[in-house]
Design an enzyme around this catalytic site. Structure first.
Site, mmCIF file in Angstrom:
data_model
loop_
_atom_site.group_PDB
_atom_site.id
_atom_site.type_symbol
_atom_site.label_atom_id
_atom_site.label_comp_id
_atom_site.label_asym_id
_atom_site.label_seq_id
_atom_site.Cartn_x
_atom_site.Cartn_y
_atom_site.Cartn_z
ATOM 1 C CG ASP A 170 -2.025 1.014 1.127
ATOM 2 O OD1 ASP A 170 -1.721 2.206 0.900
ATOM 3 O OD2 ASP A 170 -3.195 0.633 1.270
ATOM 4 C CG HIS A 173 -8.514 -3.252 -1.967
ATOM 5 N ND1 HIS A 173 -9.449 -2.587 -2.715
ATOM 6 C CD2 HIS A 173 -8.281 -2.480 -0.887
ATOM 7 C CE1 HIS A 173 -9.762 -1.452 -2.111
ATOM 8 N NE2 HIS A 173 -9.080 -1.361 -0.991
ATOM 9 C CG HIS A 228 -6.417 -2.516 3.559
ATOM 10 N ND1 HIS A 228 -5.661 -1.406 3.254
ATOM 11 C CD2 HIS A 228 -7.651 -2.291 3.006
ATOM 12 C CE1 HIS A 228 -6.402 -0.547 2.561
ATOM 13 N NE2 HIS A 228 -7.609 -1.050 2.395
HETATM 14 P P1 AMP Z 1 -9.765 1.567 0.324
HETATM 15 O O1 AMP Z 1 -10.382 1.522 -1.062
HETATM 16 O O2 AMP Z 1 -10.522 2.510 1.232
HETATM 17 O O3 AMP Z 1 -9.596 0.207 0.936
HETATM 18 O O4 AMP Z 1 -8.332 2.210 0.176
HETATM 19 C C1 AMP Z 1 -7.533 1.926 -0.955
HETATM 20 C C2 AMP Z 1 -6.091 1.753 -0.542
HETATM 21 O O5 AMP Z 1 -5.334 1.639 -1.723
HETATM 22 C C3 AMP Z 1 -5.516 2.936 0.259
HETATM 23 O O6 AMP Z 1 -4.923 2.447 1.455
HETATM 24 C C4 AMP Z 1 -4.473 3.520 -0.691
HETATM 25 O O7 AMP Z 1 -3.330 4.012 -0.032
HETATM 26 C C5 AMP Z 1 -4.134 2.343 -1.583
HETATM 27 N N1 AMP Z 1 -3.700 2.726 -2.921
HETATM 28 C C6 AMP Z 1 -4.329 3.544 -3.792
HETATM 29 N N2 AMP Z 1 -3.635 3.657 -4.932
HETATM 30 C C7 AMP Z 1 -2.539 2.872 -4.782
HETATM 31 C C8 AMP Z 1 -1.425 2.560 -5.621
HETATM 32 N N3 AMP Z 1 -1.312 3.071 -6.854
HETATM 33 N N4 AMP Z 1 -0.481 1.726 -5.144
HETATM 34 C C9 AMP Z 1 -0.585 1.200 -3.907
HETATM 35 N N5 AMP Z 1 -1.612 1.461 -3.071
HETATM 36 C C10 AMP Z 1 -2.577 2.290 -3.497
#
Ligand code: AMP
Length: 132
Positions: free
Chosen positions: A29, A93, A95
């Site tokens: 992330d 996704h 975490h």
């Molecule tokens: P959520 O959709 O609320 O679960 O959050 C999406 C997660 O994806 C967040 O923690 C972001 O930091 C992460 N994120 C978004 N774009 C990218 C990227 N290009 N590479 C890695 N992580 C990402």
């Protein structure tokens, strides 16, 4: 429009990829809660995590189990926590968050700012364990 995560799958945008098979991808992330915070995604683009078909969800858990083991070994954390949010990116996704206490997986916490070198170092340690 492909999601930003599909662009990562297709190598259209860069990411710190730590594990991959024919169905799933794991990468760091970019706004981590703790060092080693990793996302696991299905390659098939589905918005809502619990809309992913049952077989894929089960297989994703097994894939994540291996990733979590590598995270635990690499970061020396007490436990790896797991969360589903999906408010930001409409591509299912998980975490995986290294934790040494409950507050480490509080998504209201400020995110870490890591340098490219710091991201690369963690990704390298994880991928050594995960990419055969
Ligand atoms: P959520 O959709 O609320 O679960 O959050 C999406 C997660 O994806 C967040 O923690 C972001 O930091 C992460 N994120 C978004 N774009 C990218 C990227 N290009 N590479 C890695 N992580 C990402």
């Amino acid at each position: 429009m492909p999601s930003i995560f599909s662009k990562i799958i297709n190598r259209e945008i860069p990411a710190y990829i730590v594990a991959e098979d024919e169905s799933f991808l794991a990468f760091l992330d970019i706004n981590p809660l703790t060092v080693g915070h990793t996302l696991v995604i299905p390659k098939k683009e589905v918005d809502y995590f619990f809309d992913v078909d049952a077989d894929s969800l089960a297989a994703m858990m097994v894939f994540s189990k291996n990733v979590a083991a590598a995270i635990k070994k690499t970061t020396n954390c007490e436990r790896v926590g797991m969360a589903v949010l999906g408010f930001e990116v409409p591509h299912a996704h998980l975490h995986l968050v290294p934790m040494n206490g409950m507050n480490d997986i509080n998504f209201a916490n400020p995110k870490l700012k890591l340098s490219k070198e710091e991201f690369a170092e963690v990704a390298n340690k994880l991928s050594i364990l995960l990419i055969k």
